[in-house]
Motif scaffolding. Sequence first.
Motif, PDB file in Angstrom:
ATOM      1  N   ILE A 197       0.864  -1.175   0.000  1.00 16.23           N
ATOM      2  CA  ILE A 197       0.000   0.000   0.000  1.00 16.23           C
ATOM      3  C   ILE A 197       0.902   1.225   0.000  1.00 16.23           C
ATOM      4  N   VAL A 198       0.734   2.065  -1.002  1.00 15.50           N
ATOM      5  CA  VAL A 198       1.568   3.255  -1.149  1.00 15.50           C
ATOM      6  C   VAL A 198       0.694   4.496  -1.117  1.00 15.50           C
ATOM      7  N   TYR A 199       1.306   5.613  -0.797  1.00 16.12           N
ATOM      8  CA  TYR A 199       0.572   6.873  -0.781  1.00 16.12           C
ATOM      9  C   TYR A 199       0.142   7.231  -2.197  1.00 16.12           C
ATOM     10  N   GLY A 200       1.012   7.042  -3.166  1.00 15.64           N
ATOM     11  CA  GLY A 200       0.707   7.306  -4.568  1.00 15.64           C
ATOM     12  C   GLY A 200       1.476   6.342  -5.456  1.00 15.64           C
ATOM     13  N   PHE A 201       1.019   6.131  -6.677  1.00 18.39           N
ATOM     14  CA  PHE A 201       1.658   5.153  -7.559  1.00 18.39           C
ATOM     15  C   PHE A 201       3.089   5.512  -7.908  1.00 18.39           C
ATOM     16  N   HIS A 202       3.491   6.779  -7.758  1.00 17.64           N
ATOM     17  CA  HIS A 202       4.886   7.134  -8.009  1.00 17.64           C
ATOM     18  C   HIS A 202       5.809   6.343  -7.077  1.00 17.64           C
ATOM     19  N   GLY A 220     -11.221  -0.825   1.564  1.00 14.27           N
ATOM     20  CA  GLY A 220     -12.311  -1.562   0.932  1.00 14.27           C
ATOM     21  C   GLY A 220     -11.797  -2.719   0.105  1.00 14.27           C
ATOM     22  N   ARG A 221     -10.654  -2.538  -0.554  1.00 17.17           N
ATOM     23  CA  ARG A 221     -10.078  -3.599  -1.372  1.00 17.17           C
ATOM     24  C   ARG A 221      -9.473  -4.707  -0.520  1.00 17.17           C
ATOM     25  N   LEU A 222      -9.127  -4.401   0.734  1.00 16.69           N
ATOM     26  CA  LEU A 222      -8.575  -5.415   1.627  1.00 16.69           C
ATOM     27  C   LEU A 222      -9.651  -6.316   2.223  1.00 16.69           C
ATOM     28  N   ARG A 223     -10.857  -5.816   2.300  1.00 13.54           N
ATOM     29  CA  ARG A 223     -11.934  -6.618   2.906  1.00 13.54           C
ATOM     30  C   ARG A 223     -12.150  -7.890   2.107  1.00 13.54           C
ATOM     31  N   GLY A 224     -12.282  -8.977   2.824  1.00 14.11           N
ATOM     32  CA  GLY A 224     -12.479 -10.265   2.167  1.00 14.11           C
ATOM     33  C   GLY A 224     -11.185 -10.958   1.801  1.00 14.11           C
ATOM     34  N   ARG A 225     -10.051 -10.299   1.968  1.00 17.01           N
ATOM     35  CA  ARG A 225      -8.753 -10.914   1.688  1.00 17.01           C
ATOM     36  C   ARG A 225      -8.115 -11.355   2.995  1.00 17.01           C
ATOM     37  N   ARG A 226      -7.199 -12.297   2.872  1.00 16.00           N
ATOM     38  CA  ARG A 226      -6.449 -12.768   4.034  1.00 16.00           C
ATOM     39  C   ARG A 226      -4.957 -12.786   3.699  1.00 16.00           C
ATOM     40  N   PRO A 227      -4.370 -11.626   3.462  1.00 15.24           N
ATOM     41  CA  PRO A 227      -2.945 -11.619   3.108  1.00 15.24           C
ATOM     42  C   PRO A 227      -2.090 -12.011   4.305  1.00 15.24           C
ATOM     43  N   ARG A 228      -0.993 -12.679   4.021  1.00 10.98           N
ATOM     44  CA  ARG A 228      -0.060 -13.031   5.099  1.00 10.98           C
ATOM     45  C   ARG A 228       0.729 -11.808   5.542  1.00 10.98           C
ATOM     46  N   ARG A 229       1.084 -10.964   4.563  1.00 16.33           N
ATOM     47  CA  ARG A 229       1.870  -9.775   4.879  1.00 16.33           C
ATOM     48  C   ARG A 229       1.353  -8.581   4.076  1.00 16.33           C
ATOM     49  N   VAL A 230       1.347  -7.431   4.731  1.00 14.70           N
ATOM     50  CA  VAL A 230       1.009  -6.177   4.068  1.00 14.70           C
ATOM     51  C   VAL A 230       2.158  -5.216   4.332  1.00 14.70           C
ATOM     52  N   PHE A 231       2.695  -4.658   3.269  1.00 11.83           N
ATOM     53  CA  PHE A 231       3.746  -3.654   3.369  1.00 11.83           C
ATOM     54  C   PHE A 231       3.120  -2.307   3.039  1.00 11.83           C
ATOM     55  N   HIS A 232       3.580  -1.259   3.696  1.00 14.15           N
ATOM     56  CA  HIS A 232       3.062   0.062   3.351  1.00 14.15           C
ATOM     57  C   HIS A 232       4.130   1.119   3.539  1.00 14.15           C
ATOM     58  N   THR A 233       4.010   2.182   2.754  1.00 20.14           N
ATOM     59  CA  THR A 233       4.846   3.352   2.938  1.00 20.14           C
ATOM     60  C   THR A 233       4.149   4.250   3.948  1.00 20.14           C
ATOM     61  N   ARG A 239      -8.241  10.999   6.908  1.00 19.45           N
ATOM     62  CA  ARG A 239      -9.324  10.100   7.305  1.00 19.45           C
ATOM     63  C   ARG A 239      -9.158   8.728   6.659  1.00 19.45           C
ATOM     64  N   GLU A 240      -8.741   8.719   5.387  1.00 16.62           N
ATOM     65  CA  GLU A 240      -8.520   7.447   4.698  1.00 16.62           C
ATOM     66  C   GLU A 240      -7.418   6.644   5.371  1.00 16.62           C
ATOM     67  N   ALA A 241      -6.352   7.322   5.806  1.00 11.64           N
ATOM     68  CA  ALA A 241      -5.244   6.634   6.475  1.00 11.64           C
ATOM     69  C   ALA A 241      -5.699   6.034   7.799  1.00 11.64           C
ATOM     70  N   VAL A 242      -6.525   6.743   8.530  1.00 12.49           N
ATOM     71  CA  VAL A 242      -7.044   6.230   9.801  1.00 12.49           C
ATOM     72  C   VAL A 242      -7.898   4.992   9.549  1.00 12.49           C
ATOM     73  N   ARG A 243      -8.764   5.039   8.551  1.00  7.70           N
ATOM     74  CA  ARG A 243      -9.602   3.876   8.231  1.00  7.70           C
ATOM     75  C   ARG A 243      -8.757   2.689   7.786  1.00  7.70           C
ATOM     76  N   LEU A 244      -7.695   2.977   7.027  1.00  7.74           N
ATOM     77  CA  LEU A 244      -6.811   1.901   6.588  1.00  7.74           C
ATOM     78  C   LEU A 244      -6.099   1.274   7.782  1.00  7.74           C
ATOM     79  N   ARG A 245      -5.612   2.085   8.707  1.00  5.72           N
ATOM     80  CA  ARG A 245      -4.950   1.537   9.900  1.00  5.72           C
ATOM     81  C   ARG A 245      -5.915   0.657  10.704  1.00  5.72           C
ATOM     82  N   LEU A 301      -3.301   4.836  -1.456  1.00  6.46           N
ATOM     83  CA  LEU A 301      -4.141   5.334  -0.374  1.00  6.46           C
ATOM     84  C   LEU A 301      -5.287   6.166  -0.917  1.00  6.46           C
ATOM     85  N   HIS A 302      -5.024   6.964  -1.949  1.00  5.65           N
ATOM     86  CA  HIS A 302      -6.030   7.891  -2.450  1.00  5.65           C
ATOM     87  C   HIS A 302      -6.552   7.498  -3.816  1.00  5.65           C
ATOM     88  N   GLY A 303      -6.761   6.250  -4.050  1.00  3.33           N
ATOM     89  CA  GLY A 303      -7.394   5.817  -5.282  1.00  3.33           C
ATOM     90  C   GLY A 303      -8.689   5.153  -4.873  1.00  3.33           C
TER      91      GLY A 303
END
Length: 101
Positions: A18-23, A46-59, A65-71, A39-41
């Motif tokens: 998960i990155v802040y922007g595609f750059h 919402g895209r994580l719901r229903g998934r069971r990833p073993r690892r999530v990496f993020h910048t 508000r979106e960042a808080v919901r993601l956390r 983060l802002h697309g």
Amino acid sequence: MTLESEPLTPVNGDDILIVYGFHQARAYPEFDRDKVFTLHGAAPFGRLRGRRPRRVFHTSLGLSREAVRLREELAHLVVQFGTEVHHVDELHMQGEVAGEA
């Protein structure tokens, strides 16, 4: 300015970035484009719901508000499924420190 980083290894098919922007995604070519969320697309929480990833990496995600919901969604994945959540900058710093020793 060019974004450069060491590869995050091993990366498996379940890993999500998960990155802040595609750059920022260009700095991590080891992730398939369909496993990279911004983060802002389309909201990544919402895209994580229903998934069971073993690892999530993020910048760095910021304080929006979106960042808080993601956390909150990441915390849910940790509790519910034991997902490992990694801040990619922390991983690079650990690798650099370990390489200096």
